[in-house]
Design a protein around this motif. Structure first.
Motif, short mmCIF file in Angstrom:
data_model
loop_
_atom_site.label_atom_id
_atom_site.label_comp_id
_atom_site.label_asym_id
_atom_site.label_seq_id
_atom_site.Cartn_x
_atom_site.Cartn_y
_atom_site.Cartn_z
N LEU A 96 0.83 -1.21 0.00
CA LEU A 96 0.00 0.00 0.00
C LEU A 96 0.87 1.26 0.00
CD1 LEU A 96 -2.81 -1.02 2.53
CD2 LEU A 96 -2.92 -0.99 0.04
N SER A 97 1.99 1.21 0.68
CA SER A 97 2.90 2.35 0.70
C SER A 97 3.46 2.62 -0.70
CB SER A 97 4.05 2.07 1.68
OG SER A 97 4.96 3.14 1.69
N THR A 98 3.77 1.55 -1.43
CA THR A 98 4.28 1.71 -2.80
C THR A 98 3.22 2.34 -3.70
OG1 THR A 98 5.67 -0.26 -2.49
CG2 THR A 98 5.29 0.48 -4.75
N ILE A 99 1.98 1.89 -3.56
CA ILE A 99 0.88 2.47 -4.34
C ILE A 99 0.71 3.94 -3.98
CG2 ILE A 99 -1.60 2.39 -4.80
CD1 ILE A 99 -1.51 -0.58 -4.32
N PHE A 100 0.80 4.25 -2.69
CA PHE A 100 0.68 5.64 -2.23
C PHE A 100 1.73 6.53 -2.88
CE2 PHE A 100 2.70 8.56 0.87
CZ PHE A 100 1.76 9.59 0.81
N LEU A 101 2.98 6.06 -2.94
CA LEU A 101 4.06 6.84 -3.54
C LEU A 101 3.80 7.06 -5.04
CD1 LEU A 101 7.14 5.16 -1.85
CD2 LEU A 101 6.22 7.43 -1.36
N TRP A 102 3.35 6.03 -5.72
CA TRP A 102 3.10 6.14 -7.17
C TRP A 102 1.96 7.12 -7.45
CZ3 TRP A 102 -1.11 4.64 -10.31
CH2 TRP A 102 -0.85 4.70 -11.68
N ILE A 103 0.87 7.02 -6.67
CA ILE A 103 -0.27 7.91 -6.89
C ILE A 103 0.09 9.34 -6.54
CG2 ILE A 103 -2.62 8.45 -6.14
CD1 ILE A 103 -3.12 5.51 -5.84
N THR A 104 0.89 9.53 -5.49
CA THR A 104 1.35 10.88 -5.14
C THR A 104 2.16 11.48 -6.27
OG1 THR A 104 1.41 10.31 -2.78
CG2 THR A 104 2.65 12.24 -3.47
N TYR A 105 3.03 10.68 -6.87
CA TYR A 105 3.82 11.15 -8.01
C TYR A 105 2.91 11.57 -9.16
CZ TYR A 105 7.05 11.11 -11.96
OH TYR A 105 7.76 11.46 -13.07
N GLN A 106 1.91 10.74 -9.48
CA GLN A 106 0.99 11.04 -10.57
C GLN A 106 0.15 12.29 -10.27
OE1 GLN A 106 1.05 9.54 -13.50
NE2 GLN A 106 2.65 8.15 -12.79
N TYR A 126 -1.16 17.94 -11.58
CA TYR A 126 -1.64 19.25 -11.15
C TYR A 126 -0.53 20.28 -10.95
CZ TYR A 126 -6.09 16.93 -10.53
OH TYR A 126 -7.25 16.22 -10.75
N PHE A 127 0.72 19.84 -10.96
CA PHE A 127 1.82 20.79 -10.78
C PHE A 127 2.83 20.64 -11.93
CE2 PHE A 127 -0.12 20.18 -6.64
CZ PHE A 127 -0.27 21.49 -6.21
N SER A 128 3.83 19.81 -11.75
CA SER A 128 4.82 19.60 -12.80
C SER A 128 5.56 18.29 -12.52
CB SER A 128 5.81 20.76 -12.88
OG SER A 128 6.61 20.81 -11.71
N GLN A 129 6.27 17.80 -13.52
CA GLN A 129 7.03 16.58 -13.33
C GLN A 129 8.17 16.79 -12.34
OE1 GLN A 129 8.26 14.77 -16.96
NE2 GLN A 129 9.00 12.89 -15.98
N LYS A 130 8.76 17.99 -12.36
CA LYS A 130 9.82 18.30 -11.41
C LYS A 130 9.29 18.26 -9.98
CE LYS A 130 13.19 21.88 -10.18
NZ LYS A 130 13.72 23.22 -10.51
N SER A 131 8.13 18.87 -9.75
CA SER A 131 7.52 18.86 -8.41
C SER A 131 7.17 17.43 -7.99
CB SER A 131 6.26 19.72 -8.41
OG SER A 131 6.56 21.06 -8.73
N LEU A 178 -7.40 13.38 -5.31
CA LEU A 178 -7.49 13.27 -6.76
C LEU A 178 -8.92 13.56 -7.24
CD1 LEU A 178 -5.29 10.16 -7.64
CD2 LEU A 178 -5.06 12.46 -8.60
N SER A 179 -9.89 12.98 -6.54
CA SER A 179 -11.29 13.21 -6.94
C SER A 179 -11.78 14.58 -6.49
CB SER A 179 -12.19 12.10 -6.36
OG SER A 179 -12.03 12.00 -4.96
N LEU A 180 -11.25 15.10 -5.37
CA LEU A 180 -11.63 16.44 -4.92
C LEU A 180 -11.20 17.50 -5.94
CD1 LEU A 180 -10.74 16.23 -1.12
CD2 LEU A 180 -13.02 16.59 -2.08
N MET A 181 -10.05 17.31 -6.53
CA MET A 181 -9.59 18.25 -7.55
C MET A 181 -10.52 18.26 -8.75
SD MET A 181 -6.89 19.82 -6.39
CE MET A 181 -6.02 20.47 -7.81
N GLU A 182 -11.11 17.10 -9.04
CA GLU A 182 -12.05 17.01 -10.16
C GLU A 182 -13.36 17.75 -9.87
OE1 GLU A 182 -11.38 15.71 -13.27
OE2 GLU A 182 -9.40 15.86 -12.36
#
Length: 204
Positions: free
Chosen positions: A23-33, A38-43, A79-83
């Protein structure tokens, strides 16, 4: 089952720790996406590196606790709140409400996600007449799905509400007094200051 667990709990502990790590790995991947979208690839890259090496995240990724699942459902909810702010369709309200409900069932401080839910709803109607947010049906549909998500993640609440409210009251008193054994203190921020350098040493 109980007899087997008491005789050899190691497989259960291993399964729990593997689940938390997954679950931690999924969390990191979704945070990156999320950051990339919503910001940038650098961020996104900076956020990923900080989380990967943040001691408190690494530590809780080894524990069989509710903290990592909570983080996962928080980022999914955002993610859904931003939508809601972007589209404002019924699907985003329903998904946001349901994910917030699950997060709240996983750990009760997930209830605070209702504040950004309300904020994004009001943001969608910025500049319009004040009564518009009050008569938008998807908002109330989202609240209904919040309740469904909360019950789905905590089904035993339906059969024992007395214990639920008693435990919430007990936990509230404990948090007010302070965690990590600081029961004699009146301000809950003191223990967190004590552990701040441990939890955010690299980031600071």
């Amino acid at each position: 089952f109980l007899r087997y667990y008491l005789s050899n709990p190691a497989p259960f502990h291993l399964l729990g720790r593997l689940t938390t790590a997954f679950l931690s790995t999924i969390f990191l991947w979704i945070t990156y996406q999320f950051m990339k979208k919503y910001f940038s690839q650098k961020s996104a890259f900076i956020a990923l590196i900080m989380l990967v090496f943040l001691p408190i995240v690494v530590t809780h990724s080894h524990y069989v606790t509710t903290d990592v699942p909570l983080l996962l459902f928080i980022i999914l909810a955002f993610l859904s709140l931003m939508e809601i702010g972007r589209k404002g369709d019924a699907k985003s309200y329903i998904l946001s409400g349901f994910l917030i409900g699950i997060a709240s069932g996983v750990k009760y401080n997930g209830l605070f996600l209702l504040f950004p839910y309300l904020f994004m709803h009001l943001w969608k109607f910025r500049g319009e007449k004040i009564h518009k947010p009050l008569i938008h049906p998807p908002f109330y549909t989202g609240i209904f799905f919040f309740l469904l998500g909360f019950i789905a993640s905590s089904p035993f609440l339906m059969s024992d509400w007395v214990t639920f409210f008693r435990d919430v009251e007990s936990q509230s008193k404990h948090m007010y007094q302070g965690q990590f054994g600081w029961e004699g203190l009146s301000y809950s921020f003191i223990p967190h200051l004590k552990h701040l350098n441990q939890g955010m040493r690299l980031a600071l």
